[in-house]
Write an enzyme that holds these catalytic residues in place. Sequence first.
Site, PDB file in Angstrom:
ATOM      1  N   CYS A  61      18.734  38.275 -29.030  1.00 27.89           N
ATOM      2  CA  CYS A  61      18.390  39.674 -29.263  1.00 27.89           C
ATOM      3  C   CYS A  61      19.471  40.551 -28.644  1.00 27.89           C
ATOM      4  O   CYS A  61      19.953  40.280 -27.553  1.00 27.89           O
ATOM      5  CB  CYS A  61      17.047  40.092 -28.684  1.00 27.89           C
ATOM      6  SG  CYS A  61      15.655  39.203 -29.349  1.00 27.89           S
TER       7      CYS A  61
ATOM      8  N   LYS B  88      24.209  33.585 -30.657  1.00 21.18           N
ATOM      9  CA  LYS B  88      25.373  33.238 -29.845  1.00 21.18           C
ATOM     10  C   LYS B  88      25.008  33.008 -28.380  1.00 21.18           C
ATOM     11  O   LYS B  88      25.439  32.049 -27.769  1.00 21.18           O
ATOM     12  CB  LYS B  88      26.405  34.368 -29.974  1.00 21.18           C
ATOM     13  CG  LYS B  88      27.707  34.125 -29.230  1.00 21.18           C
ATOM     14  CD  LYS B  88      28.540  33.096 -29.926  1.00 21.18           C
ATOM     15  CE  LYS B  88      29.842  32.817 -29.219  1.00 21.18           C
ATOM     16  NZ  LYS B  88      30.420  31.542 -29.645  1.00 21.18           N
TER      17      LYS B  88
ATOM     18  N   TRP C   2      16.302  37.922 -32.375  1.00 20.64           N
ATOM     19  CA  TRP C   2      16.225  36.478 -32.553  1.00 20.64           C
ATOM     20  C   TRP C   2      14.795  36.118 -32.170  1.00 20.64           C
ATOM     21  O   TRP C   2      14.407  36.254 -31.014  1.00 20.64           O
ATOM     22  CB  TRP C   2      17.234  35.766 -31.653  1.00 20.64           C
ATOM     23  CG  TRP C   2      17.306  34.287 -31.903  1.00 20.64           C
ATOM     24  CD1 TRP C   2      18.054  33.655 -32.860  1.00 20.64           C
ATOM     25  CD2 TRP C   2      16.602  33.257 -31.199  1.00 20.64           C
ATOM     26  NE1 TRP C   2      17.848  32.290 -32.793  1.00 20.64           N
ATOM     27  CE2 TRP C   2      16.964  32.024 -31.790  1.00 20.64           C
ATOM     28  CE3 TRP C   2      15.702  33.248 -30.151  1.00 20.64           C
ATOM     29  CZ2 TRP C   2      16.465  30.800 -31.344  1.00 20.64           C
ATOM     30  CZ3 TRP C   2      15.199  32.018 -29.706  1.00 20.64           C
ATOM     31  CH2 TRP C   2      15.586  30.816 -30.301  1.00 20.64           C
TER      32      TRP C   2
ATOM     33  N   GLU D 103      25.778  22.781 -37.047  1.00 17.42           N
ATOM     34  CA  GLU D 103      25.269  24.133 -36.822  1.00 17.42           C
ATOM     35  C   GLU D 103      25.684  25.134 -37.905  1.00 17.42           C
ATOM     36  O   GLU D 103      24.976  26.083 -38.151  1.00 17.42           O
ATOM     37  CB  GLU D 103      25.608  24.655 -35.425  1.00 17.42           C
ATOM     38  CG  GLU D 103      27.042  24.972 -35.164  1.00 17.42           C
ATOM     39  CD  GLU D 103      27.275  25.489 -33.734  1.00 17.42           C
ATOM     40  OE1 GLU D 103      26.422  26.173 -33.183  1.00 17.42           O
ATOM     41  OE2 GLU D 103      28.360  25.203 -33.196  1.00 17.42           O
TER      42      GLU D 103
ATOM     43  N   HIS E 277      25.677  -1.185 -31.917  1.00 22.07           N
ATOM     44  CA  HIS E 277      24.385  -1.276 -31.229  1.00 22.07           C
ATOM     45  C   HIS E 277      23.307  -0.481 -31.959  1.00 22.07           C
ATOM     46  O   HIS E 277      22.282  -0.161 -31.382  1.00 22.07           O
ATOM     47  CB  HIS E 277      24.536  -0.791 -29.786  1.00 22.07           C
ATOM     48  CG  HIS E 277      25.523  -1.600 -29.007  1.00 22.07           C
ATOM     49  ND1 HIS E 277      25.267  -2.876 -28.585  1.00 22.07           N
ATOM     50  CD2 HIS E 277      26.801  -1.337 -28.646  1.00 22.07           C
ATOM     51  CE1 HIS E 277      26.329  -3.355 -27.959  1.00 22.07           C
ATOM     52  NE2 HIS E 277      27.288  -2.437 -27.992  1.00 22.07           N
TER      53      HIS E 277
ATOM     54  N   GLU F   9      31.454  17.131 -30.189  1.00 18.28           N
ATOM     55  CA  GLU F   9      31.710  18.544 -30.499  1.00 18.28           C
ATOM     56  C   GLU F   9      31.936  18.736 -32.002  1.00 18.28           C
ATOM     57  O   GLU F   9      31.439  19.692 -32.600  1.00 18.28           O
ATOM     58  CB  GLU F   9      32.903  19.028 -29.660  1.00 18.28           C
ATOM     59  CG  GLU F   9      33.373  20.443 -29.903  1.00 18.28           C
ATOM     60  CD  GLU F   9      32.311  21.522 -29.698  1.00 18.28           C
ATOM     61  OE1 GLU F   9      31.234  21.239 -29.182  1.00 18.28           O
ATOM     62  OE2 GLU F   9      32.575  22.662 -30.108  1.00 18.28           O
TER      63      GLU F   9
ATOM     64  N   GLY G 277      14.279  39.062 -24.292  1.00 17.46           N
ATOM     65  CA  GLY G 277      13.767  38.168 -23.255  1.00 17.46           C
ATOM     66  C   GLY G 277      12.411  37.630 -23.657  1.00 17.46           C
ATOM     67  O   GLY G 277      12.019  37.724 -24.826  1.00 17.46           O
TER      68      GLY G 277
ATOM     69  N   ARG H  54      23.950  38.005 -31.475  1.00 18.70           N
ATOM     70  CA  ARG H  54      22.891  37.624 -30.551  1.00 18.70           C
ATOM     71  C   ARG H  54      21.566  37.328 -31.256  1.00 18.70           C
ATOM     72  O   ARG H  54      20.591  36.923 -30.620  1.00 18.70           O
ATOM     73  CB  ARG H  54      22.660  38.750 -29.533  1.00 18.70           C
ATOM     74  CG  ARG H  54      23.866  39.054 -28.700  1.00 18.70           C
ATOM     75  CD  ARG H  54      23.586  40.187 -27.756  1.00 18.70           C
ATOM     76  NE  ARG H  54      22.610  39.819 -26.759  1.00 18.70           N
ATOM     77  CZ  ARG H  54      22.899  39.274 -25.585  1.00 18.70           C
ATOM     78  NH1 ARG H  54      24.143  39.037 -25.261  1.00 18.70           N
ATOM     79  NH2 ARG H  54      21.957  38.974 -24.734  1.00 18.70           N
TER      80      ARG H  54
HETATM   81  O1  M6R Z   1      27.548  30.687 -23.761  1.00 20.45           O
HETATM   82  P1  M6R Z   1      27.380  29.254 -23.455  1.00 20.45           P
HETATM   83  O2  M6R Z   1      28.667  28.507 -23.388  1.00 20.45           O
HETATM   84  O3  M6R Z   1      26.564  29.011 -22.204  1.00 20.45           O
HETATM   85  O4  M6R Z   1      26.532  28.672 -24.648  1.00 20.45           O
HETATM   86  C1  M6R Z   1      26.082  27.356 -24.665  1.00 20.45           C
HETATM   87  C2  M6R Z   1      25.623  26.954 -26.053  1.00 20.45           C
HETATM   88  O5  M6R Z   1      24.542  27.752 -26.448  1.00 20.45           O
HETATM   89  C3  M6R Z   1      26.727  27.063 -27.091  1.00 20.45           C
HETATM   90  O6  M6R Z   1      27.837  26.315 -26.723  1.00 20.45           O
HETATM   91  C4  M6R Z   1      26.227  26.574 -28.465  1.00 20.45           C
HETATM   92  O7  M6R Z   1      25.954  25.214 -28.419  1.00 20.45           O
HETATM   93  C5  M6R Z   1      27.241  26.917 -29.562  1.00 20.45           C
HETATM   94  N1  M6R Z   1      26.577  27.476 -30.697  1.00 20.45           N
HETATM   95  C6  M6R Z   1      27.995  25.736 -30.038  1.00 20.45           C
HETATM   96  O8  M6R Z   1      28.920  26.072 -31.011  1.00 20.45           O
END
Ligand code: M6R
Length: 614
Positions: free
Chosen positions: A2, A609, A75, A494, A510, A487, A102, A27
Site C-alpha cells: 500500500c 514491491k 495491496w 514472479e 534425488h 534467483e 499496514g 507498493r
Molecule cells: O526490499 P527487500 O529486499 O527486503 O524485499 C525482499 C523481497 O520481498 C523481494 O526481494 C522480492 O522477493 C522480490 N519481488 C523479488 O524479485
Amino acid sequence: MCGIVGYIGNKEAYPILIKGLHRLEYRGYDSAGVALISEDGDLKIYKSRGKVAELERIMQSKDTGGHVGIAHTRWATHGEPNDINAHPHYSESRNLAIIHNGIIENYALLKEALQANGYTFKSDTDSEVIVQLIEYIQNTNRCSLPEAVRRALRELVGAYAIAIIEKGNKTRIIAARKSSPLVVGIGQGEFFLASDATPIVEHTDKVVYLNNDEIADISLDHGLRIFDIDNNESDIDIKQLQLSISELEKGGYPHFMLKEIFEQPKTITDAIRGRVNVEMTNVVLSGVIDNKEIFINAKRIIIVACGTSWHAGLIGEYLIEDMCRIPVEVEYASEFRYRNPVINKGDIVIAISQSGETADTLAAVELAKSKGAFIFGICNVVGSSIARATDSGAYIHVGPEIGVASTKAFTGQVTVLMMLALTLGHHKGTISQEFYLDKIKHLCQLSEQIADILQLDNQIADLAKIFTYARNFLYLGRGYNYPAALEGALKLKEISYIHAEGYPIAEMKHGPIALIDSEMPTVVIATTDKIYEKTISNIQEIKARGGKIIAIINPDDNIVRKIADYIIEIPRTCEHLSPVLASVPLQLLAYYIAVYKGRDVDRPRNLAKSVTVE
Ligand code: M6R
C-alpha cells in the site's frame, strides 16, 4: 505494501496526489482512491478497484478541486480488492477520511465494540476500524482530532502508517506511523506526505522521516509538529533528499524492469565507487572498518532477509565462510523472528533488504537487537526503517528500484557482500594478498562484463520466444551459482507466472529428475569452474531423459556448448562473482518470456514491491 500520499498547501491537491500514487504504485495496485476537501469544506472520497489509471479515468468526470487531500494505492490484506474495500474510508458521520498502510491485528475486537455502540461498517477492511475509533473517541471525549488520534493509536495492535483529514478543516492533516514508513516533505507554505520520498522529490528536497509511534500534526497555521504517543513533542529532524526525478522515470524503456537490468553496468560501478581505490589494490567498506574489532572477533554471523535479498544472503554465506572463516547462517527473516533462535552477544546479524522496509526483516532486526547482537544492514533505500534500525551498514547505492522484480538490487547486494568479505578477510588475515588483489581485479571488471552480456539482449529475446509455451522450468546451478539458479527461477515465476524451481544441480537425482521430459526446459548455469566436470555429467543425465537444456557457459567451454540445446555465453570471472554475471541473462530471459506472455512486468499480479506486512 500500500502506498499513501497526502498534500496540504496552496496548490491544487489532486494532480499532486495522483502523480504521487503513480510513483507509489509499485507498493500495491489492487485499488486506488482519493479524499479531497473542497473549497466549501466538503469532504469527498472517490475510489475504485484496479490500478491508479482506473481511478484517474473515473476522476475525469468528478470535481477534483481542493488544496488538501489524501490518496491511497492498495495491496489487499483484509477484504477482497473491490471498490468498497478501496481506501480512503469515511467515519460513521462521514466527517473524517482515513488512508492506512499496514495491518491492525486486533481489528475484530475493536469492530465488535464499535458496532455495539451503533457504528456501522461498510468495508471488510481492518483500516475502517481506525477511523471509526477515532470518531468514537472524538465524540465521547469531546477532544480535538490530534488528541483523538493519539488516544485511538493506544488501542491499536499492529502496524500502521495513516493519514486523516476532517470535513470543514482545510488547514490540517494528521498522520502517524508504527512499523510502516511515512515521510513528510516540507515545502514553502505546503506539506507533502508519502510512504516514501518518491512522490515528494519533485516538490521539495526537505523531508522528515517519522519514527515509530510518532504523530505528525501538519497544519497551515502552525506548520509541522510531531508528538509521540505519550504526547511529548519531538524535535523536527529535517533531512536533505539525495534523489533525482530522472531515476524515477522509465527513460525510454518500455518497463522499469528492463531499464533496471540495463542500468547494472552503472549501478555496479556506483556500488564500488569510493570503496575500491583507483590502483585496485585496496577495498574498504567503512561500516566494517569502523567496527573492525566486532567483525574480527565475531563467533558467528547470521544473515536475515527475504526473497531475492535472501538469495544474495546465501551467496554472502559462501563468500564470508570462504574468505573470513566465520560460520554463517542464512535465515528467512519470517522464520527467524518466530522461532526463538539462539543469538549470543558476540553474534553479528546482517540484514539484507533493498527497500529497507520489509516487515519480517525489520522484526528480525529488532529481535536480534533485543538479544544483544550487533546489527549490520545492507540496504538500498537511504533512510529506510531497516537502515535506521541497524548499528552500522553499507548502502548498495543502485538507485531507486521500481520494477517489482528485483534485478539491480540483487547484483548490488552481492557486490557489497563481496566487498564485505574481502575487507574482513584482508584485515583478519584469512586471505592471501595475491587472492585479495585478484578478487579486487575481478570486482572492477564486473561492470564491463555486464555491459557485454547486455549485448545479448536480442539473442535472449529470441530464445524467450521459443519457451513461452512452457508450463514449468527448472533452474540448476552449483556452488556460488546455486543461489543464482534460485534467483533465476524466482524472476521467471514472479513476472511470467510460469512455475519454476531452482535446485543445486547434484540434487537432481534425488527427486526432481522425475520431472524431466521433452516439455520441461532446464536452465543450467555451467560456467567453467572447479565443478564444471560434475555439471557436465548432470547435464548428460537430463539430456538422456529427453530434457531441453539452456546452458549459461563461458567462452572457453568446449563441451557443454555441444550438448546443450541452446547456449548463452557470458564472460569468465572468479567463481565468487559468477552469480552476478549469471543472473543478468536470467533476468533478461524472465523479462522477455513475461513480455511475450503479455504479463504486466512491472506490476505482476498479487505482488508488491515493499512487503511491509507479515
Ligand atoms: O526490499 P527487500 O529486499 O527486503 O524485499 C525482499 C523481497 O520481498 C523481494 O526481494 C522480492 O522477493 C522480490 N519481488 C523479488 O524479485
